[in-house]
Design a protein around this motif. Structure first.
Motif, PDB file in Angstrom:
ATOM      1  N   GLY A 115      -7.572   1.694  10.735  1.00 17.08           N
ATOM      2  CA  GLY A 115      -6.344   1.208  11.341  1.00 17.08           C
ATOM      3  C   GLY A 115      -5.167   1.326  10.388  1.00 17.08           C
ATOM      4  N   PRO A 116      -3.999   0.877  10.801  1.00 19.25           N
ATOM      5  CA  PRO A 116      -2.802   0.985   9.971  1.00 19.25           C
ATOM      6  C   PRO A 116      -2.805   0.008   8.804  1.00 19.25           C
ATOM      7  CG  PRO A 116      -2.296  -0.170  12.007  1.00 19.25           C
ATOM      8  CD  PRO A 116      -3.715   0.316  12.139  1.00 19.25           C
ATOM      9  N   ARG A 117      -2.084   0.378   7.748  1.00 22.13           N
ATOM     10  CA  ARG A 117      -1.979  -0.438   6.533  1.00 22.13           C
ATOM     11  C   ARG A 117      -0.543  -0.403   6.040  1.00 22.13           C
ATOM     12  NH1 ARG A 117      -2.044   1.427   0.908  1.00 22.13           N
ATOM     13  NH2 ARG A 117      -2.457  -0.339  -0.491  1.00 22.13           N
ATOM     14  N   ILE A 118      -0.067  -1.542   5.552  1.00 20.11           N
ATOM     15  CA  ILE A 118       1.242  -1.621   4.915  1.00 20.11           C
ATOM     16  C   ILE A 118       1.042  -1.968   3.440  1.00 20.11           C
ATOM     17  CG2 ILE A 118       3.402  -2.927   4.764  1.00 20.11           C
ATOM     18  CD1 ILE A 118       3.242  -3.308   7.804  1.00 20.11           C
ATOM     19  N   SER A 119       1.676  -1.200   2.576  1.00 13.92           N
ATOM     20  CA  SER A 119       1.674  -1.451   1.142  1.00 13.92           C
ATOM     21  C   SER A 119       3.072  -1.919   0.736  1.00 13.92           C
ATOM     22  CB  SER A 119       1.302  -0.178   0.380  1.00 13.92           C
ATOM     23  OG  SER A 119       1.550  -0.306  -1.002  1.00 13.92           O
ATOM     24  N   VAL A 120       3.144  -3.068   0.072  1.00 11.19           N
ATOM     25  CA  VAL A 120       4.412  -3.598  -0.437  1.00 11.19           C
ATOM     26  C   VAL A 120       4.363  -3.534  -1.957  1.00 11.19           C
ATOM     27  CG1 VAL A 120       6.025  -5.532  -0.438  1.00 11.19           C
ATOM     28  CG2 VAL A 120       4.489  -5.191   1.522  1.00 11.19           C
ATOM     29  N   GLN A 121       5.295  -2.803  -2.568  1.00 15.87           N
ATOM     30  CA  GLN A 121       5.284  -2.612  -4.017  1.00 15.87           C
ATOM     31  C   GLN A 121       6.483  -3.330  -4.637  1.00 15.87           C
ATOM     32  OE1 GLN A 121       6.143   1.015  -2.681  1.00 15.87           O
ATOM     33  NE2 GLN A 121       4.340   0.670  -1.394  1.00 15.87           N
ATOM     34  N   PHE A 122       6.207  -4.355  -5.403  1.00 16.26           N
ATOM     35  CA  PHE A 122       7.250  -5.091  -6.115  1.00 16.26           C
ATOM     36  C   PHE A 122       7.409  -4.481  -7.512  1.00 16.26           C
ATOM     37  CE2 PHE A 122       5.645  -8.352  -3.139  1.00 16.26           C
ATOM     38  CZ  PHE A 122       6.833  -8.634  -2.471  1.00 16.26           C
ATOM     39  N   SER A 132      -1.326  -5.481  -0.287  1.00 21.09           N
ATOM     40  CA  SER A 132      -1.866  -4.634   0.778  1.00 21.09           C
ATOM     41  C   SER A 132      -2.123  -5.471   2.021  1.00 21.09           C
ATOM     42  CB  SER A 132      -3.167  -3.974   0.302  1.00 21.09           C
ATOM     43  OG  SER A 132      -3.620  -3.024   1.250  1.00 21.09           O
ATOM     44  N   LEU A 133      -1.527  -5.061   3.135  1.00 24.57           N
ATOM     45  CA  LEU A 133      -1.668  -5.755   4.413  1.00 24.57           C
ATOM     46  C   LEU A 133      -2.272  -4.807   5.433  1.00 24.57           C
ATOM     47  CD1 LEU A 133       1.950  -7.228   4.466  1.00 24.57           C
ATOM     48  CD2 LEU A 133      -0.113  -8.398   3.660  1.00 24.57           C
ATOM     49  N   GLY A 134      -3.119  -5.330   6.296  1.00 19.41           N
ATOM     50  CA  GLY A 134      -3.704  -4.489   7.335  1.00 19.41           C
ATOM     51  C   GLY A 134      -5.062  -3.950   6.937  1.00 19.41           C
ATOM     52  N   ALA A 135      -5.398  -2.786   7.505  1.00 22.60           N
ATOM     53  CA  ALA A 135      -6.726  -2.212   7.320  1.00 22.60           C
ATOM     54  C   ALA A 135      -6.969  -1.825   5.862  1.00 22.60           C
ATOM     55  CB  ALA A 135      -6.888  -0.987   8.211  1.00 22.60           C
ATOM     56  N   PRO A 136      -8.161  -2.061   5.335  1.00 22.82           N
ATOM     57  CA  PRO A 136      -8.472  -1.675   3.962  1.00 22.82           C
ATOM     58  C   PRO A 136      -8.411  -0.156   3.764  1.00 22.82           C
ATOM     59  CG  PRO A 136     -10.072  -3.278   4.775  1.00 22.82           C
ATOM     60  CD  PRO A 136      -9.270  -2.831   5.961  1.00 22.82           C
TER      61      PRO A 136
END
Length: 211
Positions: free
Chosen positions: A198-205, A148-152
């Motif tokens: 704010g915005p958040r990016i989720s990266v799912q491996f 998880s990147l960005g805002a919680p």
């Protein structure tokens, strides 16, 4: 709304911290568990900015339309999926995937292969209750690792079919791994919120054949 950076993430280099000895496991039931490694990605706000910008230096974010009952609706988030053999948009993501594959090799028995990415632009973007049950995960134990990147934002888990939920708040480089039978027997979601976020990016491996 723009991202408000974390004071705990002010480092010069984007990278990943060790996993061994730093991962906390929560047992959900006899066959399902969740691992949490807070602040796994260093310089995560810088990585967020690289991915968020899009274009040649970032992610080509795409909207999707999906069938919901009798009508087609816009997915309330932007998406990008990187399949096997596709170059990830930042070398740190490739390193993160390799570190996860090495750390979980004994339990998973195979490497992580793909990377799905979601951009939650504000509190109105969300994902409904679901499990990643397309492919082998519908019948076999597997793992899905989320960076998880960005805002919680809150990520909730509950038993499939309903019940009390478990809540995790993820952001600024946190790692959450769902393992065992979690995708078959539990659902997860990122609910909408009326709070200013704010915005958040989720990266799912994910391993091969799991979506």
């Amino acid at each position: 709304m723009m991202l408000q950076g974390s004071l705990l993430d002010q480092v010069d280099e984007v990278g990943v911290r060790p996993l061994t000895g730093a991962v906390r496991r929560t047992v959900l039931d006899a066959g399902s568990w969740v691992d949490l490694r807070p602040g796994w990605v260093t310089g995560s706000d810088e990585l967020f900015a690289r991915l968020f910008l899009g274009g040649p230096a970032g992610v080509e974010w795409r909207g999707e339309r999906r069938q919901m009952w009798e009508r087609e609706v816009q997915t309330p988030r932007l998406l990008r999926f990187y399949g096997e053999g596709e170059t990830l948009p930042d070398p740190v993501l490739a390193r993160a995937r390799d570190e996860l594959s090495a750390h979980y090799a004994a339990e998973l028995g195979e490497p992580f292969r793909t990377a799905g990415m979601c951009l939650y632009r504000d509190g109105r973007d969300s994902v409904a209750w679901h499990g990643d049950r397309h492919g082998r995960s519908s019948r076999a134990d597997t793992m899905v690792a989320i960076v998880s990147l960005g805002a919680p934002r809150a990520l909730l888990l509950r038993p499939r079919g309903g019940g009390a939920s478990t809540r995790f708040v993820l952001g600024h480089g946190d790692l959450l791994v769902m393992g065992g039978a979690c995708q078959r027997t539990w659902d997860h979601c990122v609910p909408k919120t009326g709070q200013p976020v704010g915005p958040r990016i989720s990266v799912q491996f994910r391993p091969r054949g799991v979506r």
